[in-house]
Design an enzyme around this catalytic site. Structure first.
Site, PDB file in Angstrom:
ATOM      1  N   LYS A 157       0.870  -1.184   0.000  1.00  0.00           N
ATOM      2  CA  LYS A 157       0.000   0.000   0.000  1.00  0.00           C
ATOM      3  C   LYS A 157       0.902   1.228   0.000  1.00  0.00           C
ATOM      4  O   LYS A 157       1.171   1.830   1.039  1.00  0.00           O
ATOM      5  CB  LYS A 157      -0.947  -0.035   1.210  1.00  0.00           C
ATOM      6  CG  LYS A 157      -2.090   0.955   1.071  1.00  0.00           C
ATOM      7  CD  LYS A 157      -3.202   0.644   2.036  1.00  0.00           C
ATOM      8  CE  LYS A 157      -4.209   1.776   2.130  1.00  0.00           C
ATOM      9  NZ  LYS A 157      -4.819   2.188   0.867  1.00  0.00           N
TER      10      LYS A 157
HETATM   11  N1  PMP Z   1      -7.965  -1.583  -2.972  1.00  0.00           N
HETATM   12  C1  PMP Z   1      -7.307  -0.412  -3.008  1.00  0.00           C
HETATM   13  C2  PMP Z   1      -6.483  -0.071  -4.197  1.00  0.00           C
HETATM   14  C3  PMP Z   1      -7.390   0.466  -1.916  1.00  0.00           C
HETATM   15  O1  PMP Z   1      -6.744   1.633  -1.938  1.00  0.00           O
HETATM   16  C4  PMP Z   1      -8.205   0.133  -0.826  1.00  0.00           C
HETATM   17  C5  PMP Z   1      -8.356   1.095   0.317  1.00  0.00           C
HETATM   18  N2  PMP Z   1      -7.344   0.942   1.258  1.00  0.00           N
HETATM   19  C6  PMP Z   1      -8.871  -1.094  -0.835  1.00  0.00           C
HETATM   20  C7  PMP Z   1      -8.725  -1.931  -1.926  1.00  0.00           C
HETATM   21  C8  PMP Z   1      -9.684  -1.520   0.327  1.00  0.00           C
HETATM   22  O2  PMP Z   1      -8.819  -1.847   1.383  1.00  0.00           O
HETATM   23  P1  PMP Z   1      -9.302  -1.781   2.886  1.00  0.00           P
HETATM   24  O3  PMP Z   1     -10.547  -2.550   2.958  1.00  0.00           O
HETATM   25  O4  PMP Z   1      -8.218  -2.428   3.667  1.00  0.00           O
HETATM   26  O5  PMP Z   1      -9.477  -0.338   3.207  1.00  0.00           O
END
Ligand code: PMP
Length: 308
Positions: A157
């Site tokens: 991330k």
């Molecule tokens: N995919 C991407 C590319 C994201 O940026 C996010 C947001 N963090 C998600 C999926 C969803 O992740 P999460 O449920 O951990 O927030």
């Protein structure tokens, strides 16, 4: 901005947000060399308590991103967790908030540097992305391919990954859509620009596997868990073809920031009857009851901030 009294955690101090300064030549500022988490905390007025949702899962994912980026830093699990709690408390929030926790490559180095590493944690007041009566959004399939594990892994991330999201989102909005759905390098459905995707076909809840060029989303894991174990749904993780988006009965995007948002059209074709589906609505209801500590279920997923 100049009147913003909001406090952030910045390099070990608690300071007003407008006093935080980052070197313009740092690799974080030039190349997006940072890793981050977006978290949420929900206010429960009856309990007079603010609950951070799945704080430990976010810290674990942040540590994995730090590892894959080969950042040289001493931050351990407890420190990263404690710092989030500390800065939320310092702001005395009594409302729903979003929190950005970013670990970044500071200094005058290059894109290949591994230190010095610093961190900021910035909470902001933020209510639900969409009210419960919102029926859903219109998406297109992106002409941009989702980044993949052979080039820039969507599992990390990191800030720079979001330029791919930017390209997709801007294209969608230029063409009159609310958001976009990316295909991966195999031509299969991957995810949204900041969200994962679920579809419903013949009563089955289906989502792409973690190998489909997606972020290992915490909301996705939560939904898989509650759909299976609390709602007794049939849940399948498998590749999804583009045309399945056109014939799905229901569809929604999910993520910490977007929460759960129904998709009612893809490439100008209706999904179901262009209304929020029954399965989507039941997952949405349970999700919000859990995150706000109303359902009494899964209390271990919530970290209370004030413990009054
Ligand atoms: N995919 C991407 C590319 C994201 O940026 C996010 C947001 N963090 C998600 C999926 C969803 O992740 P999460 O449920 O951990 O927030």
């Amino acid at each position: 901005m100049t009147n913003d009294k909001r406090l952030i955690w910045f390099k070990g101090d608690i300071i007003p947000v407008n006093e935080a300064k980052i070197n313009v030549l740092s690799p974080t500022s030039q190349f997006g060399a940072n890793v981050f988490e977006g978290l949420r905390a929900y206010w429960n007025d009856a309990d007079k308590e603010l609950y951070v949702f799945k704080l430990e899962e976010h810290i674990s994912r942040l540590l994995k991103s730090i590892k894959m980026m080969r950042f040289e830093c001493e931050y351990d699990f407890d420190f990263l967790k404690r710092s989030v709690i500390e800065i939320i408390k310092a702001n005395e929030y009594q409302e729903d908030i979003a929190i950005r926790q970013t670990v970044f490559l500071d200094g005058f180095g290059s894109w290949a540097s591994t230190s010095p590493i610093d961190m900021f944690i910035a909470p902001i007041a933020k209510g639900r992305q969409y009210p419960p009566e919102h029926i859903g959004i219109e998406c297109c399939v992106s002409s941009w391919e989702r980044i993949n594990d052979k080039s820039m892994s969507p599992k990390i991330k990191m800030g720079a990954n979001y330029i791919n999201s930017r390209m997709g989102q801007m294209e969608a909005m230029r063409n009159g859509y609310d958001s976009t759905i990316f295909l991966n390098d195999q031509g299969k459905v991957s995810e949204g620009p900041g969200s994962c995707i679920f579809i419903v076909r013949s009563g089955q809840l289906i989502t792409p596997p973690v190998t489909a060029s997606i972020l290992e989303s915490i909301t996705r894991t939560t939904i898989l868990d509650i759909a299976r174990n609390d709602l007794g749904l049939v849940v399948v993780e498998r590749d999804i073809d583009r045309t399945e988006l056109y014939i799905a009965d229901e569809m929604f995007l999910c993520g910490t920031a977007v929460e759960i948002v129904p998709v009612i059209g893809v490439d100008r074709l209706e999904v179901g009857n262009s209304v929020k589906g029954i399965i989507t609505a039941s997952i949405e209801k349970l999700y919000f009851d859990i995150v706000r500590s109303i359902s009494g279920k899964h209390r271990s997923w919530l970290t209370p901030i004030y413990k009054r």
